[in-house]
Design a protein around this motif. Structure first.
Motif, PDB file in Angstrom:
ATOM      1  N   VAL A 114       9.751  -3.658  -1.730  1.00  0.00           N
ATOM      2  CA  VAL A 114       8.477  -4.344  -1.953  1.00  0.00           C
ATOM      3  C   VAL A 114       8.617  -5.363  -3.080  1.00  0.00           C
ATOM      4  CG1 VAL A 114       6.071  -4.058  -2.659  1.00  0.00           C
ATOM      5  CG2 VAL A 114       7.108  -2.443  -1.047  1.00  0.00           C
ATOM      6  N   SER A 115       9.236  -4.970  -4.170  1.00  0.00           N
ATOM      7  CA  SER A 115       9.427  -5.908  -5.292  1.00  0.00           C
ATOM      8  C   SER A 115      10.257  -7.106  -4.852  1.00  0.00           C
ATOM      9  CB  SER A 115      10.105  -5.202  -6.467  1.00  0.00           C
ATOM     10  OG  SER A 115       9.263  -4.196  -6.975  1.00  0.00           O
ATOM     11  N   GLY A 116      11.272  -6.847  -4.048  1.00  0.00           N
ATOM     12  CA  GLY A 116      12.091  -7.943  -3.536  1.00  0.00           C
ATOM     13  C   GLY A 116      11.284  -8.920  -2.696  1.00  0.00           C
ATOM     14  N   TYR A 117      10.367  -8.408  -1.883  1.00  0.00           N
ATOM     15  CA  TYR A 117       9.523  -9.304  -1.082  1.00  0.00           C
ATOM     16  C   TYR A 117       8.496 -10.019  -1.945  1.00  0.00           C
ATOM     17  CZ  TYR A 117      10.648  -9.653   3.783  1.00  0.00           C
ATOM     18  OH  TYR A 117      11.242 -10.004   4.952  1.00  0.00           O
ATOM     19  N   GLU A 118       8.013  -9.375  -2.982  1.00  0.00           N
ATOM     20  CA  GLU A 118       7.031 -10.032  -3.850  1.00  0.00           C
ATOM     21  C   GLU A 118       7.637 -11.275  -4.501  1.00  0.00           C
ATOM     22  OE1 GLU A 118       4.070  -6.340  -4.988  1.00  0.00           O
ATOM     23  OE2 GLU A 118       5.898  -6.593  -6.163  1.00  0.00           O
ATOM     24  N   ILE A 119       8.880 -11.200  -4.920  1.00  0.00           N
ATOM     25  CA  ILE A 119       9.510 -12.382  -5.517  1.00  0.00           C
ATOM     26  C   ILE A 119       9.790 -13.442  -4.455  1.00  0.00           C
ATOM     27  CG2 ILE A 119      11.904 -11.564  -5.450  1.00  0.00           C
ATOM     28  CD1 ILE A 119      10.286 -13.628  -8.256  1.00  0.00           C
ATOM     29  N   THR A 120      10.146 -13.013  -3.250  1.00  0.00           N
ATOM     30  CA  THR A 120      10.379 -13.966  -2.161  1.00  0.00           C
ATOM     31  C   THR A 120       9.097 -14.717  -1.844  1.00  0.00           C
ATOM     32  OG1 THR A 120      12.148 -12.605  -1.241  1.00  0.00           O
ATOM     33  CG2 THR A 120      11.102 -14.171   0.257  1.00  0.00           C
TER      34      THR A 120
ATOM     35  N   ARG B 205       0.841  -1.207   0.000  1.00  0.00           N
ATOM     36  CA  ARG B 205       0.000   0.000   0.000  1.00  0.00           C
ATOM     37  C   ARG B 205       0.873   1.254   0.000  1.00  0.00           C
ATOM     38  NH1 ARG B 205      -3.275  -3.322   3.311  1.00  0.00           N
ATOM     39  NH2 ARG B 205      -2.509  -2.371   5.229  1.00  0.00           N
ATOM     40  N   MET B 206       1.979   1.226   0.761  1.00  0.00           N
ATOM     41  CA  MET B 206       2.897   2.371   0.751  1.00  0.00           C
ATOM     42  C   MET B 206       3.439   2.605  -0.658  1.00  0.00           C
ATOM     43  SD  MET B 206       5.297   1.873   4.088  1.00  0.00           S
ATOM     44  CE  MET B 206       4.641   1.083   5.540  1.00  0.00           C
ATOM     45  N   ARG B 207       3.924   1.529  -1.264  1.00  0.00           N
ATOM     46  CA  ARG B 207       4.478   1.648  -2.618  1.00  0.00           C
ATOM     47  C   ARG B 207       3.431   2.155  -3.596  1.00  0.00           C
ATOM     48  NH1 ARG B 207       5.110  -3.597  -5.719  1.00  0.00           N
ATOM     49  NH2 ARG B 207       2.878  -3.438  -5.370  1.00  0.00           N
ATOM     50  N   ASP B 208       2.221   1.607  -3.510  1.00  0.00           N
ATOM     51  CA  ASP B 208       1.166   2.017  -4.435  1.00  0.00           C
ATOM     52  C   ASP B 208       0.811   3.492  -4.274  1.00  0.00           C
ATOM     53  OD1 ASP B 208       1.245  -0.599  -5.305  1.00  0.00           O
ATOM     54  OD2 ASP B 208      -0.626  -1.185  -4.297  1.00  0.00           O
ATOM     55  N   LEU B 209       0.835   3.990  -3.040  1.00  0.00           N
ATOM     56  CA  LEU B 209       0.607   5.429  -2.814  1.00  0.00           C
ATOM     57  C   LEU B 209       1.665   6.258  -3.531  1.00  0.00           C
ATOM     58  CD1 LEU B 209      -0.187   5.672   1.004  1.00  0.00           C
ATOM     59  CD2 LEU B 209      -1.679   6.398  -0.860  1.00  0.00           C
TER      60      LEU B 209
ATOM     61  N   SER C 246      13.546  -9.732   1.769  1.00  0.00           N
ATOM     62  CA  SER C 246      13.703  -9.050   0.495  1.00  0.00           C
ATOM     63  C   SER C 246      15.193  -8.881   0.207  1.00  0.00           C
ATOM     64  CB  SER C 246      13.037  -7.671   0.568  1.00  0.00           C
ATOM     65  OG  SER C 246      13.266  -6.937  -0.609  1.00  0.00           O
ATOM     66  N   VAL C 247      15.527  -8.802  -1.069  1.00  0.00           N
ATOM     67  CA  VAL C 247      16.928  -8.579  -1.438  1.00  0.00           C
ATOM     68  C   VAL C 247      17.346  -7.131  -1.185  1.00  0.00           C
ATOM     69  CG1 VAL C 247      17.006 -10.453  -3.132  1.00  0.00           C
ATOM     70  CG2 VAL C 247      16.298  -8.169  -3.858  1.00  0.00           C
ATOM     71  N   VAL C 248      16.374  -6.246  -0.963  1.00  0.00           N
ATOM     72  CA  VAL C 248      16.641  -4.841  -0.664  1.00  0.00           C
ATOM     73  C   VAL C 248      16.111  -4.570   0.741  1.00  0.00           C
ATOM     74  CG1 VAL C 248      16.132  -2.448  -1.310  1.00  0.00           C
ATOM     75  CG2 VAL C 248      16.433  -4.186  -3.093  1.00  0.00           C
TER      76      VAL C 248
ATOM     77  N   GLU D  94      12.102  15.787  -7.657  1.00  0.00           N
ATOM     78  CA  GLU D  94      12.495  14.458  -8.152  1.00  0.00           C
ATOM     79  C   GLU D  94      12.093  13.418  -7.122  1.00  0.00           C
ATOM     80  OE1 GLU D  94      16.621  14.275  -9.175  1.00  0.00           O
ATOM     81  OE2 GLU D  94      16.512  16.058 -10.431  1.00  0.00           O
ATOM     82  N   MET D  95      11.982  12.170  -7.567  1.00  0.00           N
ATOM     83  CA  MET D  95      11.631  11.078  -6.664  1.00  0.00           C
ATOM     84  C   MET D  95      12.747  10.887  -5.636  1.00  0.00           C
ATOM     85  SD  MET D  95       9.411   8.639  -5.924  1.00  0.00           S
ATOM     86  CE  MET D  95       8.388   8.371  -7.352  1.00  0.00           C
ATOM     87  N   PRO D  96      12.428  11.007  -4.346  1.00  0.00           N
ATOM     88  CA  PRO D  96      13.452  10.818  -3.317  1.00  0.00           C
ATOM     89  C   PRO D  96      13.990   9.380  -3.324  1.00  0.00           C
ATOM     90  CG  PRO D  96      11.530  11.930  -2.420  1.00  0.00           C
ATOM     91  CD  PRO D  96      11.150  11.445  -3.782  1.00  0.00           C
ATOM     92  N   PRO D  97      15.291   9.205  -3.161  1.00  0.00           N
ATOM     93  CA  PRO D  97      15.882   7.860  -3.158  1.00  0.00           C
ATOM     94  C   PRO D  97      15.255   6.926  -2.124  1.00  0.00           C
ATOM     95  CG  PRO D  97      17.604   9.513  -3.322  1.00  0.00           C
ATOM     96  CD  PRO D  97      16.325  10.251  -3.084  1.00  0.00           C
ATOM     97  N   ILE D  98      14.818   7.448  -0.994  1.00  0.00           N
ATOM     98  CA  ILE D  98      14.220   6.602   0.034  1.00  0.00           C
ATOM     99  C   ILE D  98      12.932   5.964  -0.471  1.00  0.00           C
ATOM    100  CG2 ILE D  98      12.865   8.387   1.222  1.00  0.00           C
ATOM    101  CD1 ILE D  98      14.917   5.678   2.921  1.00  0.00           C
ATOM    102  N   LEU D  99      12.184   6.676  -1.310  1.00  0.00           N
ATOM    103  CA  LEU D  99      10.949   6.111  -1.869  1.00  0.00           C
ATOM    104  C   LEU D  99      11.272   5.068  -2.932  1.00  0.00           C
ATOM    105  CD1 LEU D  99       8.669   9.278  -2.069  1.00  0.00           C
ATOM    106  CD2 LEU D  99       8.849   7.568  -0.240  1.00  0.00           C
ATOM    107  N   LEU D 100      12.344   5.281  -3.670  1.00  0.00           N
ATOM    108  CA  LEU D 100      12.777   4.272  -4.637  1.00  0.00           C
ATOM    109  C   LEU D 100      13.220   3.001  -3.918  1.00  0.00           C
ATOM    110  CD1 LEU D 100      14.756   6.564  -7.099  1.00  0.00           C
ATOM    111  CD2 LEU D 100      12.463   5.595  -7.411  1.00  0.00           C
ATOM    112  N   GLN D 101      13.891   3.164  -2.778  1.00  0.00           N
ATOM    113  CA  GLN D 101      14.304   1.997  -2.002  1.00  0.00           C
ATOM    114  C   GLN D 101      13.082   1.257  -1.465  1.00  0.00           C
ATOM    115  OE1 GLN D 101      17.276   2.670   1.020  1.00  0.00           O
ATOM    116  NE2 GLN D 101      17.182   0.545   1.723  1.00  0.00           N
TER     117      GLN D 101
END
Length: 186
Positions: free
Chosen positions: A129-135, A101-105, A149-151, A117-124
């Motif tokens: 989230v993507s790392g956990y989705e694959i896990t 939900r955080m990522r989707d927001l 997660s890998v990140v 610009e997109m803050p690096p913390i939001l990119l992380q």
């Protein structure tokens, strides 16, 4: 003739002042509208989700920490099968849905970011989230070789970012609404 010129000049000055005041009020209203959207659609929900995530993770740790108070993942002895099963349950049902939900927001409302610009913390956050989705997808296939997660999740940084953004916008909202801080702190 002088009366006529003075009347025209005063009318023009009055019109100009009225026009400029209307323009200033319209700009202020546009800014207030944007701040309200930032608070209601991005920073408010992000702040609430980061606070809830922090508290539920704290509750998880209280229930599942090792006797020395550390996480099974930050311990010399690897997690037991029971600890891993409990972790998978919490990730699937609580942690992953919250961070998704955080990522989707962030993705849906990137236009409301305060920064240019997109803050690096939001990119992380998005990468985590993507790392956990694959896990989790691997878990669904019966592969339990990875449990994180890998990140890494930037929990303190993302919470501080959301808190600062929310607080700053609430101050600006109050200023735009003409509220003054009382000396009593209200």
């Amino acid at each position: 003739m002088i009366t006529w010129v003075v009347t025209i000049v005063l009318a023009f000055v009055g019109y100009t002042v009225t026009y400029l005041n209307g323009l200033r009020l319209a700009q202020r209203q546009e800014r207030l509208s944007r701040v309200n959207r930032q608070l209601s659609e991005l920073y408010g929900p992000l702040f609430a989700l980061t606070e809830a995530n922090s508290r539920i993770f704290g509750a998880f740790m209280e229930r599942n920490a090792r006797p020395d108070g550390r996480s099974p993942f930050a311990h010399e002895l690897p997690p037991t099968e029971e600890e891993l099963a409990e972790w998978r349950l919490w990730v699937r049902t609580v942690f992953l849905p919250g961070i998704q939900r955080m990522r989707d927001l962030v993705i849906k409302h990137a236009d409301l970011l305060s920064e240019p610009e997109m803050p690096p913390i939001l990119l992380q956050l998005c990468a985590h989230v993507s790392g956990y989705e694959i896990t989790v997808a691997r878990w669904e296939q019966g592969n339990y070789g990875e449990h994180q997660s890998v990140v890494p999740f930037p929990s303190e940084e993302i919470a501080a970012y959301a808190r600062r953004g929310f607080a700053g916008l609430k101050r600006e909202q109050g200023r735009l609404l003409g509220r003054r801080r009382n000396s009593g702190g209200s």
